[in-house]
Design a protein around this motif. Structure first.
Motif, PDB file in Angstrom:
ATOM      1  N   PRO A 231     -33.582  60.137  38.048  1.00  0.00           N
ATOM      2  CA  PRO A 231     -34.237  60.886  36.764  1.00  0.00           C
ATOM      3  C   PRO A 231     -35.028  61.715  37.060  1.00  0.00           C
ATOM      4  O   PRO A 231     -35.926  61.620  38.375  1.00  0.00           O
ATOM      5  CB  PRO A 231     -34.516  59.718  36.072  1.00  0.00           C
ATOM      6  N   ASN A 232     -35.167  62.946  36.492  1.00  0.00           N
ATOM      7  CA  ASN A 232     -36.208  63.944  36.740  1.00  0.00           C
ATOM      8  C   ASN A 232     -36.181  64.404  38.396  1.00  0.00           C
ATOM      9  O   ASN A 232     -37.347  64.469  38.878  1.00  0.00           O
ATOM     10  CB  ASN A 232     -37.790  63.379  36.324  1.00  0.00           C
ATOM     11  N   THR A 233     -35.027  64.534  38.573  1.00  0.00           N
ATOM     12  CA  THR A 233     -34.957  65.431  39.902  1.00  0.00           C
ATOM     13  C   THR A 233     -34.345  66.645  40.000  1.00  0.00           C
ATOM     14  O   THR A 233     -33.192  66.685  39.398  1.00  0.00           O
ATOM     15  CB  THR A 233     -34.240  64.027  40.787  1.00  0.00           C
ATOM     16  N   GLY A 234     -34.741  67.371  40.841  1.00  0.00           N
ATOM     17  CA  GLY A 234     -33.946  68.648  40.743  1.00  0.00           C
ATOM     18  C   GLY A 234     -33.079  68.708  41.989  1.00  0.00           C
ATOM     19  O   GLY A 234     -33.081  67.802  42.866  1.00  0.00           O
ATOM     20  N   ARG A 235     -32.540  69.843  42.393  1.00  0.00           N
ATOM     21  CA  ARG A 235     -31.456  69.872  43.284  1.00  0.00           C
ATOM     22  C   ARG A 235     -31.890  69.576  44.848  1.00  0.00           C
ATOM     23  O   ARG A 235     -31.609  68.904  45.616  1.00  0.00           O
ATOM     24  CB  ARG A 235     -30.687  71.140  43.470  1.00  0.00           C
ATOM     25  N   VAL A 236     -33.063  70.347  44.854  1.00  0.00           N
ATOM     26  CA  VAL A 236     -34.006  70.327  46.290  1.00  0.00           C
ATOM     27  C   VAL A 236     -34.141  68.814  46.627  1.00  0.00           C
ATOM     28  O   VAL A 236     -33.644  68.296  47.842  1.00  0.00           O
ATOM     29  CB  VAL A 236     -34.968  71.038  46.257  1.00  0.00           C
ATOM     30  N   VAL A 237     -34.727  68.180  45.700  1.00  0.00           N
ATOM     31  CA  VAL A 237     -35.148  66.605  45.876  1.00  0.00           C
ATOM     32  C   VAL A 237     -33.798  65.791  45.998  1.00  0.00           C
ATOM     33  O   VAL A 237     -33.761  64.967  46.992  1.00  0.00           O
ATOM     34  CB  VAL A 237     -35.975  66.118  45.000  1.00  0.00           C
TER      35      VAL A 237
END
Lengths: 310, 371
Positions: A231-237
């Motif tokens: 959850p709440n995670t962008g592509r980089v992470v």
């Protein structure tokens, strides 16, 4: 489970027996007409229920401090109730006082231990929750638990996604779904049998659980494919975590049952993120579908790379 | 198998006479083969023995004796019992991976000496095939030993090979389980032997199930549900791609064939599949119940009873046979509606259209490729 607790049950049975024999030794039976059947029913019922609780608790719990307290408490309550029940059938001479002591003594002591037990049980449950957190995220459904890995299955994954996705529509952050597939898993089943394969999956699930964050959720999608909700995670992470998991698995020396042999594995991971464009909101199905596609691409890429290397 | 089909529309061929068939209550399936693998799997997933064997008439001790032969009915019941397990959706797929792969550690029920008999030699052939074509030839020739409950036909259609899987003897609801198992088995075999995943296309008549994830993982997603037939297809290029030499097999290719043979070998196919084959091959005679019963060597009433025992009836089988012929003629041969109507003994094209719509839910012109 019960056989680990046989001494406890033996102790309760002995105590009840002793109370019965001692009572019969000092007092006389009441006449049938003197017996108040309503009292018999309520007091006998209370004692019987305490016994049922005791058996259920012992049946489902491993030995340990919490179980000790709970069983002591329930045993006390049972003995108090039992003595109370004996009173209904037996007339004690006024000189005999110990029956009152059993009745009034066992009850508070029992309640004290029971409270102590429940308090520690509560503490224990909190710490178990903390451990289970990455497997179930705020919602418990024991029927969806997978037999092999103790993770939840695809049904649960879809339910979780359906619940979580609307929250992400308004938030600025995306949700990432990773599908993790073990490469050449069928080789293990073929060469070492499916029990070995099951065990490998279980080990891998523990390994992945160690490397994810508190709010992430790991499920078993099907077969040798795991699903990880971030959850709440962008592509980089998300991609960083994917490569971390992939490295972790590569360095994991899995031991087979029979030989002192180490097996090394690799995983392919497909990453899908919820679309930021709010006009086309993702459903659980569409997100899973995209993650599956990404996984197929990752597998294809890996195969090409292997061919080039060879 | 396919040559039977081709004879169907050449008027010169003689009448097809039914071969020897097994029935739903014929004991011939060796319990120590896939049924035992199935039982092992269910037990290892925590299923209780008495629940698994309930109503099957199988005794656990007998499976180990190695000469127990099961009836199809017993296998169906075993599958139904397995499906009561809370995580049964993956069982068919997991079994599929094991069907064509000899375990390196034979399970406890197997007596190694007899286990090496007929089937392991055939496994050998399947395992040592040089390409898919060879493997399929072995599989088609020995389908009664591998999976008698489904009948296989392979047909070349334009640039691809299509393998049709059909109920052999009244599987009813367990057919889905069997199809999942065998599709996975063949997919797993090609993947293992070729080292890559082959682009099989899978067609299934049932609706898309809730447990779609199992199809995603075990059949690589390329599945069409609610299709006309149960089939899997692959581009012809893949048939002759060389497979790697199989070093890992524990049985050498010259392993001795022992005299022990299963009774399965005497059968052609299951009763329903044989009825279907008979009807298709004799379509030019416009077969009816009476003649079919005579050719099967029994009275009308007996034939009807036998069909009922296999959960079917004459009209259903006849419709199925005609439907598949019509689809093949329209899509493969490019025949006109008039030609098809004539071959299938319809009075006119309107009647064919009506029947076709009833069989497939579509009109004849809507049929192109299988779908």
């Amino acid at each position: 489970m019960l056989k680990h607790h046989k001494w406890k049950l033996f102790f309760v049975a002995m105590s009840a027996n002793l109370a019965l024999i001692a009572s019969l030794a000092v007092a006389d039976l009441k006449l049938l007409a003197e017996i108040n059947w309503l009292d018999v029913l309520s007091e006998g019922g209370a004692a019987a229920l305490a016994l049922v609780w005791l058996v259920l608790i012992l049946h489902s719990r491993p030995t340990g401090r919490v179980t000790q307290y709970l069983s002591l408490g329930l045993s006390g309550i049972f003995l108090a109730g039992f003595q109370d029940l004996l009173d209904e059938f037996i007339r004690f001479p006024d000189a005999v006082q110990w029956d009152h002591w059993i009745e009034s003594g066992c009850m508070p002591i029992g309640l004290y231990f029971l409270t102590l037990g429940i308090y520690h049980w509560h503490k224990e449950q909190l710490s178990i929750n903390a451990q289970l957190r990455k497997r179930e995220r705020l919602f418990r459904e024991h029927r969806s638990m997978d037999f092999t890995t103790n993770l939840s299955g695809a049904d649960y994954l879809r339910k979780q996604l359906t619940q979580t996705l609307p929250e992400h529509r308004h938030a600025t952050n995306t949700l990432a779904l990773l599908l993790i597939d073990v490469d050449n898993f069928n080789e293990i089943n073929r060469c070492y049998g499916h029990q070995q394969g099951d065990h490998l999956l279980q080990s891998l699930s523990e390994l992945i659980l160690l490397s994810i964050r508190r709010n992430d959720l790991l499920c078993r999608y099907a077969g040798d494919r795991f699903a990880l909700i971030l959850p709440n995670t962008g592509r980089v992470v998300a991609e960083k975590m994917a490569s971390e998991i992939s490295m972790l698995v590569q360095h994991f020396a899995y031991k087979t049952f029979t030989q002192d042999e180490s097996l090394f594995h690799s995983v392919s991971i497909g990453v899908a993120l919820t679309s930021i464009d709010s006009s086309t909101p993702d459903s659980a199905e569409s997100l899973i579908e995209r993650a599956n596609l990404a996984l197929l691409h990752a597998k294809e890429k890996r195969r090409m790379a292997m061919q080039q290397a060879a | 198998m396919s040559h039977n089909l081709h004879t169907a529309y050449e008027d010169v061929s003689p009448t097809y006479k039914p071969g020897k068939y097994f029935e739903i209550d014929t004991s011939f399936i060796p319990a120590h083969q896939w049924p035992s693998t199935m039982i092992d799997l269910a037990l290892s997933r925590g299923m209780e023995e008495h629940k698994l064997l309930r109503g099957t008439g199988i005794f656990f001790e007998d499976i180990a004796t190695n000469n127990l032969q099961l009836t199809p009915q017993q296998c169906f019941q075993l599958i139904k019992n397995m499906q009561k397990h809370s995580h049964s959706q993956e069982f068919s797929f997991l079994l599929g991976h094991q069907i064509f792969s000899a375990p390196a550690h034979p399970t406890t029920h197997h007596n190694p000496t007899t286990h090496h008999s007929t089937i392991s030699h055939e496994k050998n052939n399947l395992h040592n095939s040089d390409n898919l074509q060879q493997a399929l030839d072995v599989l088609l020739a020995q389908q009664i030993q591998w999976m008698p409950l489904l009948n296989l036909r392979s047909v070349y259609e334009q640039d691809r090979l299509v393998i049709y899987w059909q109920d052999a003897c009244g599987a009813e609801t367990t057919q889905i389980f069997l199809l999942e198992m065998m599709f996975t088995a063949l997919n797993s075999l090609t993947r293992w032997r070729s080292g890559e995943s082959y682009p099989w296309e899978f067609y299934l008549t049932h609706k898309k199930p809730d447990y779609i994830e199992q199809y995603d993982v075990h059949l690589n997603s390329n599945v069409q549900f609610s299709s006309q037939t149960n089939a899997m297809a692959i581009a012809r290029d893949y048939l002759h791609r060389p497979w790697k030499i199989n070093h890992s097999d524990q049985f050498a290719s010259n392993s001795p064939i022992e005299s022990h043979t299963s009774t399965a070998l005497e059968f052609q196919r299951g009763f329903l599949a044989e009825t279907y084959t008979y009807l298709q091959n004799n379509i030019r005679h416009n077969p009816n119940l009476e003649q079919t019963a005579v050719d099967f060597g029994m009275s009308n009433a007996s034939f009807k009873r036998k069909l009922k025992k296999h959960h079917s009836h004459f009209q259903a089988q006849y419709d199925l046979a005609r439907r598949d012929l019509a689809i093949m003629w329209l899509s493969q041969k490019g025949w006109t509606n008039e030609q098809v109507a004539k071959k299938l003994h319809f009075y006119d094209v309107a009647n064919l259209r009506r029947a076709f719509k009833k069989w497939t839910g579509k009109l004849p012109q809507a049929i192109e490729k299988m779908g």
